[in-house]
Design a protein around this motif. Structure first.
Motif, mmCIF file in Angstrom:
data_model
loop_
_atom_site.group_PDB
_atom_site.id
_atom_site.type_symbol
_atom_site.label_atom_id
_atom_site.label_comp_id
_atom_site.label_asym_id
_atom_site.label_seq_id
_atom_site.Cartn_x
_atom_site.Cartn_y
_atom_site.Cartn_z
ATOM 1 N N LYS A 1 66.495 39.956 -2.577
ATOM 2 C CA LYS A 1 66.342 40.353 -1.016
ATOM 3 C C LYS A 1 64.852 40.449 -0.495
ATOM 4 N N THR A 2 64.108 41.205 -1.440
ATOM 5 C CA THR A 2 62.844 41.569 -1.007
ATOM 6 C C THR A 2 61.731 40.222 -1.134
ATOM 7 N N SER A 3 62.181 39.454 -2.306
ATOM 8 C CA SER A 3 61.348 38.200 -2.537
ATOM 9 C C SER A 3 61.554 37.105 -1.241
ATOM 10 N N ALA A 4 62.669 37.232 -0.784
ATOM 11 C CA ALA A 4 63.044 36.248 0.355
ATOM 12 C C ALA A 4 62.297 36.735 1.368
ATOM 13 N N ALA A 5 62.280 37.961 1.908
ATOM 14 C CA ALA A 5 61.631 38.569 2.995
ATOM 15 C C ALA A 5 60.049 38.441 2.872
ATOM 16 N N SER A 6 59.481 38.452 1.548
ATOM 17 C CA SER A 6 57.998 38.491 1.441
ATOM 18 C C SER A 6 57.713 36.943 1.380
ATOM 19 N N ALA A 7 58.468 36.197 1.210
ATOM 20 C CA ALA A 7 58.195 34.420 1.112
ATOM 21 C C ALA A 7 58.230 34.199 2.629
ATOM 22 N N LEU A 8 59.155 34.444 3.560
ATOM 23 C CA LEU A 8 58.969 34.648 5.034
ATOM 24 C C LEU A 8 57.527 34.792 5.597
ATOM 25 N N MET A 9 57.178 36.039 5.126
ATOM 26 C CA MET A 9 56.056 36.518 5.585
ATOM 27 C C MET A 9 54.726 35.904 4.836
ATOM 28 N N ARG A 10 54.867 35.212 3.776
ATOM 29 C CA ARG A 10 53.921 34.390 2.961
ATOM 30 C C ARG A 10 52.812 35.490 2.358
ATOM 31 N N ILE A 11 53.532 36.596 1.855
ATOM 32 C CA ILE A 11 52.686 37.701 1.371
ATOM 33 C C ILE A 11 52.882 37.743 -0.359
ATOM 34 N N LEU A 12 53.535 36.819 -0.894
ATOM 35 C CA LEU A 12 53.883 37.129 -2.385
ATOM 36 C C LEU A 12 52.599 36.976 -3.101
ATOM 37 N N PRO A 13 52.734 37.320 -4.369
ATOM 38 C CA PRO A 13 51.598 37.066 -5.319
ATOM 39 C C PRO A 13 51.195 35.676 -5.600
ATOM 40 N N HIS A 14 50.117 35.404 -6.135
ATOM 41 C CA HIS A 14 49.805 33.932 -6.467
ATOM 42 C C HIS A 14 50.764 33.214 -7.303
ATOM 43 N N THR A 15 51.401 33.889 -8.327
ATOM 44 C CA THR A 15 52.112 33.662 -9.488
ATOM 45 C C THR A 15 53.478 33.122 -8.843
ATOM 46 N N ALA A 16 53.864 33.380 -7.612
ATOM 47 C CA ALA A 16 55.207 32.727 -6.969
ATOM 48 C C ALA A 16 54.970 31.343 -6.216
ATOM 49 N N GLU A 17 55.816 30.772 -6.520
ATOM 50 C CA GLU A 17 56.075 29.233 -5.640
ATOM 51 C C GLU A 17 57.154 29.616 -4.814
ATOM 52 N N ILE A 18 56.888 28.794 -3.640
ATOM 53 C CA ILE A 18 58.033 28.995 -2.579
ATOM 54 C C ILE A 18 58.268 27.590 -2.356
ATOM 55 N N GLY A 19 59.552 27.144 -2.125
ATOM 56 C CA GLY A 19 60.025 26.063 -1.692
ATOM 57 C C GLY A 19 61.018 26.152 -0.245
ATOM 58 N N GLY A 20 61.254 25.338 0.038
ATOM 59 C CA GLY A 20 62.454 25.185 1.198
ATOM 60 C C GLY A 20 61.552 25.138 2.770
ATOM 61 N N GLU A 21 62.532 25.306 3.530
ATOM 62 C CA GLU A 21 61.940 25.285 5.067
ATOM 63 C C GLU A 21 62.325 26.745 5.728
ATOM 64 N N ALA A 22 61.377 27.119 6.577
ATOM 65 C CA ALA A 22 61.873 28.194 7.565
ATOM 66 C C ALA A 22 61.099 28.011 8.934
ATOM 67 N N PHE A 23 61.834 27.881 9.948
ATOM 68 C CA PHE A 23 61.560 27.447 11.301
ATOM 69 C C PHE A 23 61.527 28.700 12.052
ATOM 70 N N ILE A 24 60.534 29.003 12.825
ATOM 71 C CA ILE A 24 60.267 30.125 13.837
ATOM 72 C C ILE A 24 59.810 29.665 15.004
ATOM 73 N N GLY A 25 60.406 29.713 15.997
ATOM 74 C CA GLY A 25 59.823 29.249 17.227
ATOM 75 C C GLY A 25 59.396 27.672 17.282
ATOM 76 N N GLY A 26 60.424 27.049 16.346
ATOM 77 C CA GLY A 26 59.978 25.752 16.431
ATOM 78 C C GLY A 26 59.002 25.203 15.390
ATOM 79 N N THR A 27 58.156 26.394 14.541
ATOM 80 C CA THR A 27 57.264 25.948 13.752
ATOM 81 C C THR A 27 57.562 26.135 12.239
ATOM 82 N N GLU A 28 57.440 25.288 11.421
ATOM 83 C CA GLU A 28 57.931 25.508 10.090
ATOM 84 C C GLU A 28 56.753 26.290 9.350
ATOM 85 N N ILE A 29 57.021 27.478 8.926
ATOM 86 C CA ILE A 29 56.209 28.447 8.505
ATOM 87 C C ILE A 29 55.781 28.511 6.883
#
Length: 323
Positions: A47-75
């Motif tokens: 749960k928290t890893s998913a939320a932190s990925a959306l905020m882009r505040i994960l440590p450098h050891t984390a890799e993020i994949g997929g897409e998230a659009f907010i207000g029309g912007t892929e973040i």
């Protein structure tokens, strides 16, 4: 229906020289304007890893994949320079540990004013005036503007963090177990405050908790996570009336309700699987009382099963699904 936030196949993998752990295995969900979506599940389910990925505040050891659009912007693919303009302005987060989220060397007022000065370019005087107004809105006397975090109670610190997250009027607010360390009365006050702020500011909210009864008090829909995946999504009333996934049923069976004669509580034998790498088949299969051969051969998709409902289970069809 219009969506403020749309998440598609979100993945989070933590890599070390020795191992790669898939903390979030590809989850998809959306958030409508003014909606409160709950993310539920055991500690460590992602749960928290998913939320932190959306905020882009994960440590450098984390890799993020997929897409998230907010207000029309892929973040998820934005360069950090561009993401810094989105963070706190379009999407903000209230952290579980308010004490750790606040700087002990700076006043509460300055910490609430800081996002306004950085992101909205407010002059210091105007930012502090807005910080005082925000403190009042979260039921803290504006005279406490010059107090330091250690001078506030736990509940006041949590409300101050909420004020800080709301300073730039974000479209989406993520609340990561914001009431875990608080007593029951203060929990109720925070929940009521978040509802009021949702109505007043038109917020869309993701509320993360392992406490299903608490989520029932505030959420319109609930997504249940297990071992890095979403296994069931349903309107809150439907989830409690007729849970479809065996994991959801056991979670609800482990809950005691005040005023209701105690029944034998459910237990979930075993432990969640190791995710380095994830096991084949359904990740809940080793702990499930409905396991079949198909469960060990392949992961079931999260498929629509009724109005506003989805479930990832090969054997859910034994349950009645509300229309």
């Amino acid at each position: 229906m219009e969506r403020i936030l749309s998440v598609k196949d979100l993945r989070v993998t933590y890599r070390t020289p020795a191992v790669a752990v898939e903390a979030v295995g590809g989850i998809s969900f959306s958030l409508a304007p003014g909606e409160i979506l709950g993310l539920a599940g055991e500690s460590g389910c992602g749960k928290t890893s998913a939320a932190s990925a959306l905020m882009r505040i994960l440590p450098h050891t984390a890799e993020i994949g997929g897409e998230a659009f907010i207000g029309g912007t892929e973040i998820l693919s934005l360069p950090e320079e561009e993401m810094s303009k989105i963070r706190w302005r379009k999407i903000a987060m209230v952290f579980q540990n308010a004490q750790a989220a606040l700087n002990p060397t700076k006043t509460i007022g300055y910490q609430i004013a800081e996002p306004l000065m950085i992101h909205l370019r407010y002059p210091r005087r105007r930012a502090l005036e807005e910080a005082a107004s925000l403190l009042a809105r979260v039921r803290i006397d504006p005279k406490r503007l010059t107090d330091y975090p250690h001078q506030l109670s736990g509940g006041m610190r949590q409300r101050a963090v909420i004020a800080m997250a709301l300073a730039c009027r974000p479209l989406v607010l993520i609340a990561d177990e914001p009431t875990t360390a608080l007593d029951v009365m203060v929990q109720a006050q925070i929940i009521e405050l978040l509802k009021e702020l949702r109505d007043e500011y038109g917020l869309s909210l993701i509320y993360i908790s392992h406490d299903l009864l608490l989520l029932a008090e505030i959420c319109d829909r609930i997504a249940v996570m297990y071992a890095g995946l979403v296994v069931e999504v349903a309107p809150t009333g439907g989830l409690f009336q007729r849970p479809l996934h065996p994991y959801t049923r056991k979670l609800l069976g482990a809950v005691t309700v005040l005023g209701v004669r105690a029944q034998r509580l459910e237990t979930i034998p075993g432990a969640p699987p190791r995710l380095a790498p994830p096991p084949p088949g359904c990740r809940f299969a080793p702990r499930c009382d409905r396991v079949s051969g198909a469960c060990r051969e392949g992961m079931p998709p999260l498929e629509p099963v009724g109005k506003g409902r989805r479930v990832a289970c090969w054997n859910w069809r034994g349950e009645d699904v509300p229309s």
